[in-house]
Design a protein around this motif. Structure first.
Motif, mmCIF file in Angstrom:
data_model
loop_
_atom_site.group_PDB
_atom_site.id
_atom_site.type_symbol
_atom_site.label_atom_id
_atom_site.label_comp_id
_atom_site.label_asym_id
_atom_site.label_seq_id
_atom_site.Cartn_x
_atom_site.Cartn_y
_atom_site.Cartn_z
ATOM 1 N N ASP A 155 0.755 -1.233 0.072
ATOM 2 C CA ASP A 155 0.049 0.098 -0.040
ATOM 3 C C ASP A 155 0.728 1.101 0.039
ATOM 4 O OD1 ASP A 155 0.366 -1.257 2.793
ATOM 5 O OD2 ASP A 155 -0.174 0.825 3.273
ATOM 6 N N GLY A 156 2.041 1.444 0.768
ATOM 7 C CA GLY A 156 2.863 2.365 0.376
ATOM 8 C C GLY A 156 3.210 2.682 -0.885
ATOM 9 N N LEU A 158 -1.170 -5.169 -2.129
ATOM 10 C CA LEU A 158 -0.955 -5.970 -0.941
ATOM 11 C C LEU A 158 -1.103 -4.847 0.224
ATOM 12 C CD1 LEU A 158 2.076 -8.435 -1.721
ATOM 13 C CD2 LEU A 158 -0.469 -8.997 -1.773
ATOM 14 N N ASN A 183 -1.640 -3.874 3.430
ATOM 15 C CA ASN A 183 -1.559 -4.178 4.900
ATOM 16 C C ASN A 183 -1.823 -2.683 5.655
ATOM 17 O OD1 ASN A 183 0.780 -2.912 4.749
ATOM 18 N ND2 ASN A 183 2.066 -4.972 5.162
ATOM 19 N N GLU A 184 -1.950 -1.850 4.947
ATOM 20 C CA GLU A 184 -2.377 -0.460 5.648
ATOM 21 C C GLU A 184 -1.185 0.056 6.414
ATOM 22 O OE1 GLU A 184 -6.036 -1.599 7.685
ATOM 23 O OE2 GLU A 184 -7.147 -0.965 5.748
ATOM 24 N N VAL A 185 -0.020 0.160 6.017
ATOM 25 C CA VAL A 185 1.167 0.578 6.736
ATOM 26 C C VAL A 185 2.345 0.133 5.869
ATOM 27 C CG1 VAL A 185 1.573 -1.604 8.234
ATOM 28 C CG2 VAL A 185 1.923 0.296 9.074
ATOM 29 N N TYR A 186 3.335 1.015 5.917
ATOM 30 C CA TYR A 186 4.823 0.674 5.568
ATOM 31 C C TYR A 186 5.313 -0.325 6.477
ATOM 32 C CZ TYR A 186 4.670 4.888 2.424
ATOM 33 O OH TYR A 186 4.352 5.794 1.577
ATOM 34 N N ALA A 187 5.140 -1.659 6.425
ATOM 35 C CA ALA A 187 5.516 -2.567 7.458
ATOM 36 C C ALA A 187 7.251 -2.805 6.970
ATOM 37 C CB ALA A 187 4.866 -3.961 6.755
HETATM 38 MG MG LIG Z 1 2.107 -1.940 3.383
#
Ligand SMILES: [Mg+2]
Ligand SMILES: Cc1ncc(C[n+]2csc(CCOP(=O)(O)OP(=O)(O)O)c2C)c(N)n1
Ligand code: SF4
Length: 317
Positions: A114-115, A140, A142-146
């Motif tokens: 997402d980032g 993909l 995951n609503e965050v810069y994992a």
């Molecule tokens: Mg992400």
């Protein structure tokens, strides 16, 4: 539109594995479930582009690779550029008659987090869709810069605590609404857009097959539960995904040709949004009395979105 029939669970589990287990994604990471299903649901030759993020750094650690297919790694913003460039070259070579095996079906797929999708690669994705390349882009989400430690992206939902929008005594964390990529991509000219979630694996396989069979650019937004940044037990990935789809926080629907909206999953028992939020550490502060209004606003927003989707489906506009 030629769609091969969806494999059953047994066929999936015994399918010729093209996404190998030799990777370093966290146990319970939904990225691997989504990627594996995309690769197992198609028998075509795949050319896959993946930009930097958890998926890429964990699946291609030199000298190993988890990808049993043609695979391109490219910079953070350019998954769509790589896939659309490969597709353009393929078409040109086919036209010139320089392909060794011109009749073999080849599909072009790009994966981005997402980032990269919502933020840093947005312009390049939008350009590839606007140019009308025949490829499928899968976010993909995951609503965050994992991969870089949990910074917020424009996909991070309201009230989530992240390293760059942390919750505290006064702040409830993220203040912005998650960007509506489905509408943006449909309005940008994508032939097909859809949201999928790994707990509804049959729907996910159907959507993947439909997008691979559709001529033109397709955008798939796949919710990808991240045990590390969402803070839940790795064994609960599918349970958390169930809560996401059954609370309608993450509704499963598609938009065909920019306007025809179909809802692909209607939960029999819609559960309260609180149940979804309460299952993850990233939202735990919202249950303090001072943030009660955020929980109420969440439910109101999800109800309004579901109402809107149903009206759009009925109106066929
Ligand atoms: Mg992400
Ligand atoms: C142009 C550029 N900016 C920043 C980075 C650093 N970077 C690498 S991975 C990453 C985070 C990826 O987040 P996302 O796209 O959401 O994928 P995830 O890891 O969450 O799956 C960042 C910021 C980079 N490699 N290139
Ligand atoms: S940090 Fe999240 S997205 Fe990254 S590998 Fe772990 S579970 Fe998957």
């Amino acid at each position: 539109m030629a769609i091969t029939s969806v494999k059953n669970l047994k066929e999936f589990s015994t399918a010729n594995e093209r996404f190998e287990g030799a990777h370093l994604l966290c146990p319970g990471c939904a990225h691997s479930m989504i990627v594996r299903e995309l690769m197992n649901c198609s028998d075509d030759n795949l050319v896959i582009a993946a930009n930097t993020g958890c998926l890429e750094v964990s699946t291609a650690v030199y000298p190993y690779t988890a990808w049993d297919t043609s695979w391109i790694h490219i910079g953070f913003e350019n998954a769509a550029t790589a896939a659309s460039g490969a597709e353009a070259m393929y078409k040109a070579r086919k036209r010139k008659g320089t392909l060794k095996n011109p009749d073999a079906p080849v599909k072009f797929v790009a994966f981005g987090g997402d980032g990269s999708t919502y933020d840093i690669g947005f312009q390049w994705l939008n350009g590839a869709v606007e140019r009308g390349h025949d490829f499928t882009y899968i976010c993909l989400d995951n609503e965050v810069y994992a991969n870089t430690g949990g910074q917020r992206s424009s996909s991070t939902p309201i009230g989530s605590s992240s390293t760059t929008a942390p919750a505290g005594r006064v702040s409830y964390g993220e203040k912005q609404n998650k960007k509506d990529m489905m509408s943006i991509m449909a309005a940008s000219g994508a032939a097909y857009v859809a949201q999928v979630s790994p707990n509804k694996w049959k729907n996910m396989a159907q959507v993947f097959q439909k997008s691979l069979a559709t001529e033109g650019p397709c955008y798939i937004n796949a919710i990808s539960a991240c045990c590390t940044e969402w803070k839940f037990d790795p064994k609960d990935t599918i349970h958390i995904s169930d809560l996401a789809t059954d609370s309608l926080v993450f509704p499963l629907y598609e938009i065909v040709g920019g306007h025809e909206l179909n809802i692909n999953y209607r939960p029999k028992n819609i559960i309260p949004v609180r149940d979804y939020l309460g299952s993850q550490g990233r939202f735990k502060h919202l249950f303090k009395p001072q943030f009660e209004h955020v929980l109420n606003e969440w439910q109101t927003r999800v109800d309004a979105q579901w109402d809107y989707l149903q009206r759009r489906e009925e109106a066929r506009v």
